[in-house]
Scaffold this active site. Structure first.
Site, PDB file in Angstrom:
ATOM      1  N   ARG A  22       0.861  -1.195   0.000  1.00  0.00           N
ATOM      2  CA  ARG A  22       0.000   0.000   0.000  1.00  0.00           C
ATOM      3  C   ARG A  22       0.896   1.244   0.000  1.00  0.00           C
ATOM      4  NH1 ARG A  22      -1.620  -0.415   6.464  1.00  0.00           N
ATOM      5  NH2 ARG A  22       0.237   0.688   7.163  1.00  0.00           N
ATOM      6  N   ILE A  24       3.110   4.617  -0.437  1.00  0.00           N
ATOM      7  CA  ILE A  24       4.168   5.057  -1.355  1.00  0.00           C
ATOM      8  C   ILE A  24       4.810   3.860  -2.050  1.00  0.00           C
ATOM      9  CG2 ILE A  24       6.441   6.190  -1.444  1.00  0.00           C
ATOM     10  CD1 ILE A  24       5.478   7.986   0.908  1.00  0.00           C
ATOM     11  N   ASN A  97      11.590   0.378   1.016  1.00  0.00           N
ATOM     12  CA  ASN A  97      10.632   1.430   1.328  1.00  0.00           C
ATOM     13  C   ASN A  97       9.876   1.191   2.633  1.00  0.00           C
ATOM     14  OD1 ASN A  97       8.414   3.519   0.523  1.00  0.00           O
ATOM     15  ND2 ASN A  97       7.330   1.563   0.781  1.00  0.00           N
ATOM     16  N   TYR A 164      11.457   8.303  15.261  1.00  0.00           N
ATOM     17  CA  TYR A 164      11.292   8.217  13.803  1.00  0.00           C
ATOM     18  C   TYR A 164      12.352   9.063  13.103  1.00  0.00           C
ATOM     19  CZ  TYR A 164       9.175   8.647   9.170  1.00  0.00           C
ATOM     20  OH  TYR A 164       8.948   8.629   7.799  1.00  0.00           O
ATOM     21  N   LYS A 168      15.338   7.735  10.607  1.00  0.00           N
ATOM     22  CA  LYS A 168      15.419   8.122   9.195  1.00  0.00           C
ATOM     23  C   LYS A 168      16.733   8.842   8.892  1.00  0.00           C
ATOM     24  CE  LYS A 168      11.701   6.441   7.304  1.00  0.00           C
ATOM     25  NZ  LYS A 168      11.761   5.502   6.175  1.00  0.00           N
TER      26      LYS A 168
HETATM   27  N1  LIG Z   1       3.609   9.257   4.026  1.00  0.00           N
HETATM   28  C1  LIG Z   1       4.502  10.176   4.363  1.00  0.00           C
HETATM   29  O1  LIG Z   1       4.170  11.350   4.594  1.00  0.00           O
HETATM   30  C2  LIG Z   1       5.963   9.816   4.453  1.00  0.00           C
HETATM   31  C3  LIG Z   1       6.883  10.861   4.564  1.00  0.00           C
HETATM   32  C4  LIG Z   1       8.229  10.551   4.644  1.00  0.00           C
HETATM   33  C5  LIG Z   1       8.653   9.235   4.578  1.00  0.00           C
HETATM   34  N2  LIG Z   1       7.732   8.239   4.486  1.00  0.00           N
HETATM   35  C6  LIG Z   1       8.230   6.867   4.422  1.00  0.00           C
HETATM   36  O2  LIG Z   1       7.714   6.239   3.277  1.00  0.00           O
HETATM   37  C7  LIG Z   1       7.708   4.827   3.471  1.00  0.00           C
HETATM   38  C8  LIG Z   1       6.347   4.282   3.094  1.00  0.00           C
HETATM   39  O3  LIG Z   1       5.400   4.747   4.029  1.00  0.00           O
HETATM   40  P1  LIG Z   1       3.902   5.133   3.647  1.00  0.00           P
HETATM   41  O4  LIG Z   1       3.735   6.555   3.981  1.00  0.00           O
HETATM   42  O5  LIG Z   1       3.554   4.647   2.300  1.00  0.00           O
HETATM   43  O6  LIG Z   1       3.110   4.340   4.789  1.00  0.00           O
HETATM   44  P2  LIG Z   1       2.250   2.991   4.714  1.00  0.00           P
HETATM   45  O7  LIG Z   1       2.064   2.580   6.126  1.00  0.00           O
HETATM   46  O8  LIG Z   1       1.074   3.222   3.849  1.00  0.00           O
HETATM   47  O9  LIG Z   1       3.209   1.978   3.965  1.00  0.00           O
HETATM   48  C9  LIG Z   1       4.238   1.295   4.636  1.00  0.00           C
HETATM   49  C10 LIG Z   1       4.183  -0.161   4.192  1.00  0.00           C
HETATM   50  O10 LIG Z   1       5.262  -0.853   4.826  1.00  0.00           O
HETATM   51  C11 LIG Z   1       4.766  -2.059   5.362  1.00  0.00           C
HETATM   52  N3  LIG Z   1       5.603  -2.462   6.492  1.00  0.00           N
HETATM   53  C12 LIG Z   1       5.659  -1.914   7.734  1.00  0.00           C
HETATM   54  N4  LIG Z   1       6.520  -2.583   8.506  1.00  0.00           N
HETATM   55  C13 LIG Z   1       7.038  -3.575   7.732  1.00  0.00           C
HETATM   56  C14 LIG Z   1       7.967  -4.609   7.967  1.00  0.00           C
HETATM   57  N5  LIG Z   1       8.544  -4.747   9.179  1.00  0.00           N
HETATM   58  N6  LIG Z   1       8.280  -5.447   6.960  1.00  0.00           N
HETATM   59  C15 LIG Z   1       7.694  -5.315   5.753  1.00  0.00           C
HETATM   60  N7  LIG Z   1       6.779  -4.368   5.466  1.00  0.00           N
HETATM   61  C16 LIG Z   1       6.459  -3.506   6.452  1.00  0.00           C
HETATM   62  C17 LIG Z   1       3.346  -1.740   5.786  1.00  0.00           C
HETATM   63  O11 LIG Z   1       2.550  -2.907   5.950  1.00  0.00           O
HETATM   64  C18 LIG Z   1       2.894  -0.848   4.639  1.00  0.00           C
HETATM   65  O12 LIG Z   1       2.338  -1.583   3.580  1.00  0.00           O
HETATM   66  C19 LIG Z   1       8.093   4.607   4.938  1.00  0.00           C
HETATM   67  O13 LIG Z   1       9.459   4.277   5.025  1.00  0.00           O
HETATM   68  C20 LIG Z   1       7.826   5.953   5.546  1.00  0.00           C
HETATM   69  O14 LIG Z   1       8.592   6.183   6.722  1.00  0.00           O
HETATM   70  C21 LIG Z   1       6.407   8.492   4.413  1.00  0.00           C
END
Ligand SMILES: NC(=O)c1ccc[n+]([C@@H]2O[C@H](COP(=O)([O-])OP(=O)(O)OC[C@H]3O[C@@H](n4cnc5c(N)ncnc54)[C@H](O)[C@@H]3O)[C@@H](O)[C@H]2O)c1
Length: 254
Positions: A22, A24, A97, A164, A168
């Protein structure tokens, strides 16, 4: 000779994306398949991984399959990379990711267990992946590894997210250190740092904070990060080593 637009194509490349069920990561996996790559969609949420893989395969006609794996478990990561190489014959592009964020609260209220899980996934999990992927790519003397950082790895976010942010920042330095070490094998390691990006898991307080100082009038969407990923996954970024691309609507320039 291939023209500049053709050089963005990834036809025949073999890719793996973690956290791709799901958000990003789903956007990254979709973009890779649209660019012509076959893709392994890995996630700790098995149903999401399998459903997303099926949907991307139907939409693009590429070979796309789901893998259930927790990146915090080194054994899961070894199996995830081995299954990808076994299915596709090799690994060209790996996108690390998957990541989690603790609920927003004072660092003083973060439990030892929460701190440990934050680092087990974001830092140790990313390292588990980078190490296994590099091992798989070394025989090919070429490969692209792209980690997902965050603007929180560059700046201190106004609402309290200390574990967090530190995790990062460590991912960004892991990217540089791994890049320096693995370029001798032709493996390029870089990262993408998203700013506030609307996904189901995003805390509403984060959006409110973003709009207080963001120069842009909208938050990000997973699609906003796809172009950078395709650039980093392909040959046009071959001279880019250990760098981070920030896509944040200008938040960090303020
Ligand atoms: N959404 C934002 O604003 C944002 C901003 C900066 C960075 N990020 C980073 O982007 C990345 C994706 O996050 P997102 O925002 O799409 O959130 P999200 O929660 O929608 O997606 C994260 C995905 O990673 C999976 N996941 C979590 N822990 C896991 C594990 N131990 N092993 C395998 N899969 C795992 C989850 O099930 C999920 O599908 C992350 O690293 C997050 O820190 C997101």
């Amino acid at each position: 000779m291939a023209g500049i637009i053709e050089k963005f194509r990834l036809d025949g490349k073999k890719a793996l994306v973690t956290g791709a069920g799901r958000g990003i990561g789903r956007g990254f996996a979709t973009a890779l398949a649209e660019a012509g790559a076959d893709v392994a969609v890995a996630d700790i949420l098995e149903e999401d991984a399998m459903r997303t893989a099926g949907e991307i395969a139907d939409a693009t006609g590429r070979r796309v399959f789901g893998i259930h794996a927790d990146i915090a478990q080194p054994g899961d990561v070894r199996r995830m990379v081995a299954e990808t190489v076994s299915a596709f014959g090799r690994l060209d592009i790996a996108v690390n990711n998957a990541g989690i964020s603790l609920p927003i609260k004072s660092a003083l209220d973060v439990t030892d267990g929460e701190w440990k899980r934050q680092f087990d996934v974001n830092l140790n999990g990313t390292w588990n992946c980078v190490r296994e992927e590099a091992r798989a790519m070394i025989p090919n003397r070429y490969g692209k590894i792209i980690n997902t950082g965050s603007i929180c790895g560059h700046i201190i976010w106004p609402t309290p997210q200390l574990p967090y942010s530190v995790s990062k920042a460590a991912v960004l330095h892991l990217t540089r250190a791994a890049a320096a070490e693995f370029i001798r094998y032709g493996i390029r390691v870089n990262s993408i740092s998203p700013g506030v990006t609307k996904v189901d898991a995003l805390f509403p307080e984060v959006i409110d904070t973003f709009f207080k100082t963001a120069p842009i009038d909208r938050y990000g969407l997973p699609e906003d990060h796809q172009g950078a990923l395709i650039f980093l996954a392909g040959p046009l970024s071959d001279f880019m080593v250990g760098q981070d691309l920030v896509l944040d609507g200008g938040y960090t320039i303020m």
